[in-house]
Design a protein around this motif. Structure first.
Motif, PDB file in Angstrom:
ATOM      1  N   LYS A 167      64.912  15.605  42.366  1.00 10.62           N
ATOM      2  CA  LYS A 167      63.485  15.112  42.545  1.00 10.62           C
ATOM      3  C   LYS A 167      63.659  14.997  43.842  1.00 10.62           C
ATOM      4  O   LYS A 167      63.757  13.483  44.349  1.00 10.62           O
ATOM      5  N   ASP A 168      63.647  16.044  44.802  1.00 11.30           N
ATOM      6  CA  ASP A 168      63.223  16.525  46.624  1.00 11.30           C
ATOM      7  C   ASP A 168      64.508  16.122  47.170  1.00 11.30           C
ATOM      8  O   ASP A 168      64.379  15.592  48.346  1.00 11.30           O
ATOM      9  N   LYS A 169      65.518  15.393  46.384  1.00 10.32           N
ATOM     10  CA  LYS A 169      67.064  14.940  47.506  1.00 10.32           C
ATOM     11  C   LYS A 169      67.233  16.525  47.187  1.00 10.32           C
ATOM     12  O   LYS A 169      67.838  16.954  46.393  1.00 10.32           O
ATOM     13  N   ILE A 170      67.948  16.556  48.496  1.00 13.39           N
ATOM     14  CA  ILE A 170      69.433  17.800  47.955  1.00 13.39           C
ATOM     15  C   ILE A 170      70.075  16.752  48.021  1.00 13.39           C
ATOM     16  O   ILE A 170      71.032  16.360  48.803  1.00 13.39           O
ATOM     17  N   VAL A 171      71.121  17.870  46.871  1.00  9.68           N
ATOM     18  CA  VAL A 171      72.829  17.176  46.502  1.00  9.68           C
ATOM     19  C   VAL A 171      73.813  17.562  46.692  1.00  9.68           C
ATOM     20  O   VAL A 171      74.502  17.319  46.475  1.00  9.68           O
ATOM     21  N   GLY A 172      73.194  18.906  47.170  1.00  6.23           N
ATOM     22  CA  GLY A 172      74.532  19.694  47.604  1.00  6.23           C
ATOM     23  C   GLY A 172      73.871  20.942  48.247  1.00  6.23           C
ATOM     24  O   GLY A 172      72.478  21.152  48.329  1.00  6.23           O
ATOM     25  N   GLU A 173      74.699  21.341  49.024  1.00  5.84           N
ATOM     26  CA  GLU A 173      74.676  22.877  49.926  1.00  5.84           C
ATOM     27  C   GLU A 173      75.609  23.768  49.652  1.00  5.84           C
ATOM     28  O   GLU A 173      76.981  23.297  50.460  1.00  5.84           O
ATOM     29  N   GLY A 174      75.566  25.101  49.449  1.00  4.47           N
ATOM     30  CA  GLY A 174      76.786  25.794  50.133  1.00  4.47           C
ATOM     31  C   GLY A 174      77.823  26.366  48.587  1.00  4.47           C
ATOM     32  O   GLY A 174      77.469  27.431  48.330  1.00  4.47           O
ATOM     33  N   ASN A 175      78.529  24.848  49.218  1.00  4.16           N
ATOM     34  CA  ASN A 175      79.484  24.520  48.082  1.00  4.16           C
ATOM     35  C   ASN A 175      78.938  23.497  46.591  1.00  4.16           C
ATOM     36  O   ASN A 175      80.159  22.230  47.161  1.00  4.16           O
ATOM     37  N   PRO A 176      78.357  23.398  46.352  1.00  6.99           N
ATOM     38  CA  PRO A 176      78.270  21.860  45.886  1.00  6.99           C
ATOM     39  C   PRO A 176      78.973  21.605  45.382  1.00  6.99           C
ATOM     40  O   PRO A 176      79.715  21.992  44.343  1.00  6.99           O
ATOM     41  N   ARG A 177      79.401  20.346  45.176  1.00  8.93           N
ATOM     42  CA  ARG A 177      80.195  19.154  44.796  1.00  8.93           C
ATOM     43  C   ARG A 177      79.634  18.484  42.701  1.00  8.93           C
ATOM     44  O   ARG A 177      78.177  17.846  43.537  1.00  8.93           O
ATOM     45  N   LEU A 178      80.560  18.753  42.420  1.00 11.25           N
ATOM     46  CA  LEU A 178      79.804  18.007  41.045  1.00 11.25           C
ATOM     47  C   LEU A 178      80.003  17.089  40.928  1.00 11.25           C
ATOM     48  O   LEU A 178      78.728  15.579  40.618  1.00 11.25           O
ATOM     49  N   LYS A 179      80.911  15.959  42.123  1.00 11.76           N
ATOM     50  CA  LYS A 179      80.850  14.276  41.754  1.00 11.76           C
ATOM     51  C   LYS A 179      79.078  14.346  42.399  1.00 11.76           C
ATOM     52  O   LYS A 179      79.264  13.365  42.039  1.00 11.76           O
ATOM     53  N   THR A 180      78.796  14.584  43.559  1.00 15.65           N
ATOM     54  CA  THR A 180      78.113  13.692  43.800  1.00 15.65           C
ATOM     55  C   THR A 180      76.532  14.482  42.925  1.00 15.65           C
ATOM     56  O   THR A 180      75.744  13.292  42.821  1.00 15.65           O
ATOM     57  N   ILE A 181      76.448  15.365  42.508  1.00 22.86           N
ATOM     58  CA  ILE A 181      75.782  15.809  41.649  1.00 22.86           C
ATOM     59  C   ILE A 181      75.703  15.112  40.569  1.00 22.86           C
ATOM     60  O   ILE A 181      74.141  14.353  40.108  1.00 22.86           O
ATOM     61  N   PHE A 182      76.833  14.260  39.636  1.00 22.88           N
ATOM     62  CA  PHE A 182      76.946  13.725  38.940  1.00 22.88           C
ATOM     63  C   PHE A 182      76.377  12.205  39.348  1.00 22.88           C
ATOM     64  O   PHE A 182      75.781  11.472  38.305  1.00 22.88           O
ATOM     65  N   SER A 183      77.063  11.583  40.145  1.00 28.82           N
ATOM     66  CA  SER A 183      76.450  10.595  40.673  1.00 28.82           C
ATOM     67  C   SER A 183      74.968  10.167  41.257  1.00 28.82           C
ATOM     68  O   SER A 183      74.242   9.814  40.206  1.00 28.82           O
ATOM     69  N   GLU A 184      74.296  11.619  41.181  1.00 27.79           N
ATOM     70  CA  GLU A 184      73.011  11.841  41.891  1.00 27.79           C
ATOM     71  C   GLU A 184      71.961  11.517  39.919  1.00 27.79           C
ATOM     72  O   GLU A 184      70.651  10.887  40.108  1.00 27.79           O
ATOM     73  N   LEU A 185      72.856  11.832  38.364  1.00 24.36           N
ATOM     74  CA  LEU A 185      72.043  11.984  37.521  1.00 24.36           C
ATOM     75  C   LEU A 185      72.492  10.542  37.279  1.00 24.36           C
ATOM     76  O   LEU A 185      71.096   9.810  36.541  1.00 24.36           O
TER      77      LEU A 185
END
Length: 108
Positions: free
Chosen positions: A82-100
Motif C-alpha cells: 500500500k505505497d509503504k516501503i516495508v523492506g529493502e535489500g534483505n527484507p525482514r518477515l517480522k516487519t512485513i507480517f506486522s504491516e499485514l
C-alpha cells in the motif's frame, strides 16, 4: 478474518544490487516471501507482484516506483505494501507480517 486482498509488490532485478552481494536474488526473495506469507496467513488472500525495475510493466504507478528505486539507489529487492516501503535489500518477515496485521491479517 479480512476479505481484503493486500497487494505486496516486490521491486527487484536479475542482477544483485551492488551492496547485496551475499544475499539471495530478487526472484528468490520473492518466492521465499510468498511461501512465508502463505504459511503465516493461510486464511487470507494476498496478491504478490514481482516488478523488474529495469523492465517494469506498462503501469505508470509501478513504472514510477521502479525509476525511484534506481534513481534513489534503494537496496533491492524493495518490498512495498500500500505505497509503504516495508523492506529493502534483505527484507525482514517480522516487519512485513506486522504491516499485514494492520490490515486485519491474523495468523492461525
Amino acid at each position: 478474518m479480512t476479505t481484503t486482498t493486500v497487494e505486496i509488490i516486490l521491486y527487484g532485478a536479475e542482477q544483485l544490487c551492488p551492496s547485496c552481494v551475499n544475499l539471495p536474488s530478487s526472484k528468490e526473495t520473492f518466492e521465499w516471501l510468498e511461501a512465508a506469507i502463505s504459511r503465516k496467513f493461510p486464511e487470507h488472500p494476498v496478491k504478490m507482484t514481482y516488478v523488474d525495475i529495469f523492465q517494469p510493466p506498462n503501469d505508470s504507478e509501478k513504472e514510477n516506483f521502479a525509476k525511484r528505486v534506481i534513481e534513489e539507489d534503494l537496496f533491492y529487492p524493495v518490498v512495498v505494501i500500500k505505497d509503504k516501503i516495508v523492506g529493502e535489500g534483505n527484507p525482514r518477515l517480522k516487519t512485513i507480517f506486522s504491516e499485514l496485521e494492520k490490515y486485519g491479517y491474523k495468523s492461525i
